[in-house]
Design an enzyme around this catalytic site. Structure first.
Site, PDB file in Angstrom:
ATOM      1  N   CYS A 113      40.666  42.265  26.127  1.00 51.50           N
ATOM      2  CA  CYS A 113      40.908  43.705  26.131  1.00 51.50           C
ATOM      3  C   CYS A 113      42.161  44.057  25.336  1.00 51.50           C
ATOM      4  O   CYS A 113      42.196  45.080  24.648  1.00 51.50           O
ATOM      5  CB  CYS A 113      41.040  44.209  27.562  1.00 51.50           C
ATOM      6  SG  CYS A 113      39.491  44.313  28.480  1.00 51.50           S
ATOM      7  N   CYS A 194      32.168  47.145  27.371  1.00 53.58           N
ATOM      8  CA  CYS A 194      31.583  46.129  26.493  1.00 53.58           C
ATOM      9  C   CYS A 194      30.420  45.423  27.204  1.00 53.58           C
ATOM     10  O   CYS A 194      30.450  45.224  28.422  1.00 53.58           O
ATOM     11  CB  CYS A 194      32.649  45.106  26.100  1.00 53.58           C
ATOM     12  SG  CYS A 194      33.954  45.798  25.055  1.00 53.58           S
ATOM     13  N   CYS A 220      41.024  48.043  31.613  1.00 58.37           N
ATOM     14  CA  CYS A 220      41.132  47.288  30.367  1.00 58.37           C
ATOM     15  C   CYS A 220      42.571  47.198  29.886  1.00 58.37           C
ATOM     16  O   CYS A 220      42.912  46.302  29.112  1.00 58.37           O
ATOM     17  CB  CYS A 220      40.254  47.900  29.282  1.00 58.37           C
ATOM     18  SG  CYS A 220      40.792  49.537  28.726  1.00 58.37           S
TER      19      CYS A 220
END
Length: 226
Positions: A113, A194, A220
């Site tokens: 991230c 994601c 994230c």
């Protein structure tokens, strides 16, 4: 140009319903929207497009998105008439040095991230004095105290105009506006990041329970719990 105290005061004094419009007009040219083009993103972006379709919209192109998200980004951009959607990505050099085979998410999701989201956004934000997010208090327990306006240590401001909206209110307003839905929403994905780190949400779970499932990780890194 840093945000002036009187500008911040105007934001704080704005009614919640007009906060988005006030921010986009007061800070025109110095404010951006950060959007994941997720399941609820269309409402925030539609509200912004009504005021200023030229507002910069920053999309973090991690290289790990669902194909459906990328297609939705493009179709929603056209539908709303947004004229400045920018894909923000890590450099090829950074990817080659730190994640050459695209598997960093598997053994160090925080580092993934940082590489694919936090650092690219940090590099993209300096031209702006403020940015707008679509976070809501209802999304997770860690966001239950989310304020409408956050003044950060560096003098910039983060604005959360939909902070108090509930999922039912968002769904109703998206229906009223006939906004296109993310194609994965119908498959149980209430929060979409994601592809490797996102699963559908089960009945009774927080809307963000499908993100980094089974890990202690809850954000994230571009947002911190409020």
């Amino acid at each position: 140009m840093a945000m002036q105290d009187e500008e911040f005061d105007r934001l704080e004094q704005a009614a919640e319903a007009s906060l988005m419009e006030t921010a986009l007009r007061v800070l025109r040219g110095r404010i951006a929207i950060v959007s994941s083009f997720g399941t609820e993103s269309a409402l925030l972006l539609a509200m912004a497009a009504e005021v200023d379709p030229d507002v910069p919209v920053l999309f973090l192109e991690t290289g790990q998105h669902f194909p459906e998200t990328l297609a939705y980004r493009d179709s929603l951009t056209r539908h709303l008439g947004l004229r400045d959607v920018r894909s923000i990505a890590p450099s090829d050099e950074a990817l080659a040095a730190r994640d050459p085979i695209g598997q960093l998410w598997h053994f160090d999701p925080d580092a993934c991230c940082a590489l694919r989201k936090v650092e690219p956004l940090d590099a993209a934000l300096p031209p702006f004095d403020a940015w707008i997010s679509g976070r809501k208090r209802s999304q997770a327990a860690t966001r239950s105290a989310l304020p409408l306006i956050e003044r950060r240590e560096d003098g910039t401001v983060k604005i959360n105009p939909l902070a108090s909206w509930t999922p039912r209110e968002i769904d109703a307003e998206m229906t009223r506006r006939a906004l296109p839905r993310h194609p994965l929403a119908a498959l149980g994905y209430s929060s979409i990041g994601c592809a490797p780190c996102t699963r559908p949400v089960r009945d009774g779970e927080d809307p963000r329970a499908g993100r980094w499932s089974g890990l202690a990780k809850i954000e994230c890194g571009i947002h911190q719990p409020s």
